[in-house]
Motif scaffolding. Structure first.
Motif, PDB file in Angstrom:
ATOM      1  N   SER A   1       0.855  -1.185   0.000  1.00  0.00           N
ATOM      2  CA  SER A   1       0.000   0.000   0.000  1.00  0.00           C
ATOM      3  C   SER A   1       0.887   1.229   0.000  1.00  0.00           C
ATOM      4  CB  SER A   1      -0.925   0.032   1.221  1.00  0.00           C
ATOM      5  OG  SER A   1      -1.678   1.233   1.256  1.00  0.00           O
ATOM      6  N   ARG A   2       0.448   2.277  -0.699  1.00  0.00           N
ATOM      7  CA  ARG A   2       1.189   3.545  -0.700  1.00  0.00           C
ATOM      8  C   ARG A   2       0.985   4.302   0.597  1.00  0.00           C
ATOM      9  NH1 ARG A   2      -1.224   6.437  -5.834  1.00  0.00           N
ATOM     10  NH2 ARG A   2      -3.088   5.605  -4.811  1.00  0.00           N
ATOM     11  N   ASP A   3      -0.065   3.969   1.339  1.00  0.00           N
ATOM     12  CA  ASP A   3      -0.483   4.714   2.517  1.00  0.00           C
ATOM     13  C   ASP A   3       0.090   4.076   3.782  1.00  0.00           C
ATOM     14  OD1 ASP A   3      -2.177   5.482   4.815  1.00  0.00           O
ATOM     15  OD2 ASP A   3      -3.394   6.514   3.313  1.00  0.00           O
ATOM     16  N   ALA A   4       0.880   4.843   4.532  1.00  0.00           N
ATOM     17  CA  ALA A   4       1.513   4.294   5.737  1.00  0.00           C
ATOM     18  C   ALA A   4       0.480   3.856   6.768  1.00  0.00           C
ATOM     19  CB  ALA A   4       2.450   5.343   6.350  1.00  0.00           C
ATOM     20  N   ALA A   5      -0.597   4.614   6.903  1.00  0.00           N
ATOM     21  CA  ALA A   5      -1.637   4.244   7.865  1.00  0.00           C
ATOM     22  C   ALA A   5      -2.311   2.936   7.459  1.00  0.00           C
ATOM     23  CB  ALA A   5      -2.666   5.366   7.977  1.00  0.00           C
ATOM     24  N   LYS A   6      -2.528   2.758   6.165  1.00  0.00           N
ATOM     25  CA  LYS A   6      -3.126   1.507   5.702  1.00  0.00           C
ATOM     26  C   LYS A   6      -2.164   0.341   5.880  1.00  0.00           C
ATOM     27  CE  LYS A   6      -6.524   3.403   2.485  1.00  0.00           C
ATOM     28  NZ  LYS A   6      -7.027   3.467   1.092  1.00  0.00           N
ATOM     29  N   ARG A   7      -0.860   0.583   5.688  1.00  0.00           N
ATOM     30  CA  ARG A   7       0.108  -0.497   5.921  1.00  0.00           C
ATOM     31  C   ARG A   7       0.070  -0.949   7.376  1.00  0.00           C
ATOM     32  NH1 ARG A   7       3.374   2.716   2.525  1.00  0.00           N
ATOM     33  NH2 ARG A   7       4.653   3.464   4.262  1.00  0.00           N
ATOM     34  N   GLU A   8      -0.127  -0.009   8.275  1.00  0.00           N
ATOM     35  CA  GLU A   8      -0.221  -0.364   9.695  1.00  0.00           C
ATOM     36  C   GLU A   8      -1.452  -1.235   9.950  1.00  0.00           C
ATOM     37  OE1 GLU A   8      -0.605   1.957  14.004  1.00  0.00           O
ATOM     38  OE2 GLU A   8       0.239   2.989  12.272  1.00  0.00           O
ATOM     39  N   ARG A   9      -2.560  -0.902   9.315  1.00  0.00           N
ATOM     40  CA  ARG A   9      -3.776  -1.684   9.493  1.00  0.00           C
ATOM     41  C   ARG A   9      -3.668  -3.049   8.814  1.00  0.00           C
ATOM     42  NH1 ARG A   9      -9.175   1.858   8.991  1.00  0.00           N
ATOM     43  NH2 ARG A   9      -9.922  -0.065   9.979  1.00  0.00           N
ATOM     44  N   ILE A  10      -2.977  -3.095   7.672  1.00  0.00           N
ATOM     45  CA  ILE A  10      -2.746  -4.370   7.002  1.00  0.00           C
ATOM     46  C   ILE A  10      -1.938  -5.301   7.896  1.00  0.00           C
ATOM     47  CG2 ILE A  10      -1.501  -5.463   5.076  1.00  0.00           C
ATOM     48  CD1 ILE A  10      -2.200  -2.841   3.492  1.00  0.00           C
TER      49      ILE A  10
END
Length: 317
Positions: free
Chosen positions: A182-191
């Motif tokens: 994911s390009r989004d750091a916040a989404k990577r954390e949720r992933i």
């Protein structure tokens, strides 16, 4: 009955083409059709594309939107609506609800009786309404096309959207090593919280994978090829970032890679998916639940691009 429908097309501002108001009761084109009382429905990007005029003809306006729903059939059974309808008038032979036939963003929806799949008691209406489009697509990508049973590791490109996030959850629940970008750091954390190894797009994986879930397209396809193990399956169901990638054919034949296209799934695959979710205690990732009275806000949330998982409408509220 109250409904949310496309009253016009607006390619630049699809939200402006959305209308919420009264529509006629559902009609039955054939004797085998029934009316379902909708309890929950969920949004897909297909709904935004319809408001832009993609896949929906102008002569079918106004058109009630929505592909996914769970509710009550005429016999009082809790059911999930399978959204693909046999349609001789479509070149594909089928159409999805809200293309030729009114969709699920209404108090009631009419579908052929054979499109009703029993809802497992363990699944709420909210959870069940997330499954027929995005989650079913992910399930078919992993199982029927990707042959997940014979895989050890999976790469999911562009996690955060409905299909990709579903693929992460289902692959993790199947006991596989899962990498997701994911390009989004916040989404990577949720992933990562879902059990996957979260990576930036294009990052080198610690191993090559047996299955790649590809919904992004040109922006990630070269990375998908380079990340694939010999005889891996690259399964494609979307191209949100370009539909004409450059493909290194030497890598394809030298590594004996399979590039497989797919879309949606079958009623039997939907039954299998729901059984898997019930047995493994898997539940869809829900970004937000809105009462039907706030359907415009739900569309705005989806359109924002900040969604992680599914946006759901509660038709009882």
């Amino acid at each position: 009955m109250r409904a949310a429908y496309a009253s016009a097309f607006d390619a630049d501002n699809p939200l402006a083409a959305l209308t919420v108001g009264e529509r006629p009761e559902p009609v039955h084109p054939a004797d085998d059709w029934v009316t379902v009382q909708v309890r929950s429905s969920s949004l897909n990007h297909h709904d935004l594309w319809s408001l832009r005029g993609v896949g929906l003809a102008g002569d079918r306006l106004p058109m009630i939107l929505g592909c996914d729903a769970a509710g009550i059939d005429p016999d009082g059974n809790e059911v999930v609506v399978y959204p693909l309808i046999a349609d001789p008038g479509d070149p594909r032979g089928i159409s999805i609800l809200s293309e030729h036939f009114p969709g699920t963003f209404a108090e009631r929806v009419a579908v052929p009786r054979e499109n009703l799949v029993p809802k497992p008691a363990d699944l709420s209406f909210t959870d069940a309404a997330c499954l027929p489009t995005a989650w079913l697509t992910a399930w078919r990508m992993l199982t029927t096309k990707g042959r997940l049973d014979s895989a050890d590791a999976v790469l999911v490109q562009g996690a955060g959207g409905g299909v990709a996030t579903a693929a992460v959850v289902l692959a993790v629940a199947s006991g596989k090593r899962v990498y997701a970008t994911s390009r989004d750091a916040a989404k990577r954390e949720r992933i990562a919280a879902l059990g996957a190894t979260a990576l930036e797009p294009g990052a080198r994986l610690p191993e090559r994978v047996d299955v790649v879930i590809e919904t992004v397209g040109a922006a990630t396809f070269d990375h998908s090829l380079k990340s694939a193990a010999p005889m891996a399956r690259i399964v494609v169901s979307g191209a949100t970032a370009g539909h004409e990638p450059k493909v290194n054919l030497r890598r394809v034949f030298a590594m004996q890679l399979e590039i497989l296209g797919t879309s949606m799934g079958t009623p039997d695959e939907l039954r299998d998916l729901m059984a898997f979710c019930a047995e493994r205690k898997v539940r869809p990732v829900v970004d937000a639940v809105y009462p039907f009275s706030e359907v415009a806000q739900a569309f705005a949330r989806l359109h924002s691009g900040e969604v992680f998982g599914k946006v759901v409408l509660d038709h009882t509220a």
